[in-house]
Enzyme design. Sequence first.
Site, PDB file in Angstrom:
ATOM      1  N   ASP A   1      10.682   8.454   5.417  1.00 36.92           N
ATOM      2  CA  ASP A   1       9.953   7.311   5.984  1.00 36.92           C
ATOM      3  C   ASP A   1      10.464   6.976   7.375  1.00 36.92           C
ATOM      4  O   ASP A   1       9.705   6.848   8.331  1.00 36.92           O
ATOM      5  CB  ASP A   1      10.091   6.080   5.080  1.00 36.92           C
TER       6      ASP A   1
ATOM      7  N   SER B   1       4.996   2.173   3.911  1.00 36.94           N
ATOM      8  CA  SER B   1       6.358   2.032   4.416  1.00 36.94           C
ATOM      9  C   SER B   1       6.564   0.926   5.440  1.00 36.94           C
ATOM     10  O   SER B   1       7.087   1.131   6.522  1.00 36.94           O
ATOM     11  CB  SER B   1       6.847   3.365   4.983  1.00 36.94           C
TER      12      SER B   1
ATOM     13  N   ALA C   1       0.812  -1.216   0.000  1.00 36.50           N
ATOM     14  CA  ALA C   1       0.000   0.000   0.000  1.00 36.50           C
ATOM     15  C   ALA C   1       0.848   1.269   0.000  1.00 36.50           C
ATOM     16  O   ALA C   1       0.324   2.364  -0.069  1.00 36.50           O
ATOM     17  CB  ALA C   1      -0.937  -0.001   1.199  1.00 36.50           C
TER      18      ALA C   1
END
Length: 392
Positions: A172, A126, A123
């Site tokens: 991230d 991360s 998706a």
Amino acid sequence: MKTLYEQFQNVFGDGGEIKSFFSPGRVNLIGEHTDYNGGHVFPCSLSIGTYAIVRKREDSLIRFYSMNFEEKGVIEVELENLTYEVEHDWANYPKGVVSIFKQNGYRVTGFDVLYYGNIPNGAGLSSSASIELATSVLLNELNRLAVDMVEMVKMSQRAENEFVGVNCGIMDQFAIGMGKENAAVLLDCNTLDYSYSPVQLENASLVIANTNKRRGLADSKYNERRAECERALAQLQDHLDIQALGDLTIEAFEANEHHITNPVDRKRARHAVSENIRTIEAAKQLKAGDIEAFGQLMNESHISLRDDYEVTGDELDALVEAAWSEEGVIGSRMTGAGFGGCTISIVENQFLESFRKNTAEVYKEKTGLSPEFYVVEIGNGAREIKQLSEAL
């Protein structure tokens, strides 16, 4: 948690002190393709993520097990033999973190660890950085290393860059390590200066929608966009004293954009400059509690990513446009690299059901694909779950 503990004991046996950790996924609210252009990003950490149940060993053996990849079984490695191995698949991410800790001179011992992630696979939220930070915090705690979080963030990024070989930026790992409940973090990717903005949505929720389109083009187009921005920057630097496109105001860009001779490069630079300014403004609007203004900036971000940066693609556009037409949608945009992946929307709670139903129908009609929706909360960053460890 009880199930995870029981599974840990099934896999690794009883005995010893068992500790538990959690590391969230992340979503970027606004600020896309700005990080490598010297700009700002505005991510938040989520309430979904990666759990790690771990027990220290007295030898140099590490045993990894994932409930998400049970078919791979237990993966065993020696501390003295940490190399990237294709057949180790997902375990290369935590292996890389251990390797970087060792390279930095930290003394670590062996351990048994079970991971379980509830981040939707593929998706773009991360999961790789989530497992990296889970591993960093467990190493720090098990070995009493007293490493601060920003240092763990940097080592986790190095693990992905150098050990796994993925050239990601620091957003991230930073969002996952430094996340705060009910807040987003405005991060300057060049300096790592950061500040928090409270995310108080009152009667609305964050909804992530997965296009379920495989992101086949993302990597090659990413490199192409970087090159286009670098060319634009080089031509502007012949006339302006700037280090990055993120240094420019809109006014300075518009006064000098004629120096960028390639019209495509000019469009790419316009996005990098305008998106950075939108991101800084979005953080201000959230701090002021103006969710409507924030939603409008999200919409403008998507339009810029569609028209100037050209990284959206049919599926993301269809999903965002379907969202824009729905009652109760405050803002919606693509999030992540583009060419598939996810959108992020702010939706008034009373319209959540109709939003999911109607958006899915319109999207399927246009693309033939069925989207998946996740109503998410903003949680804290990577940490030990002490009270649950004690209760169990």
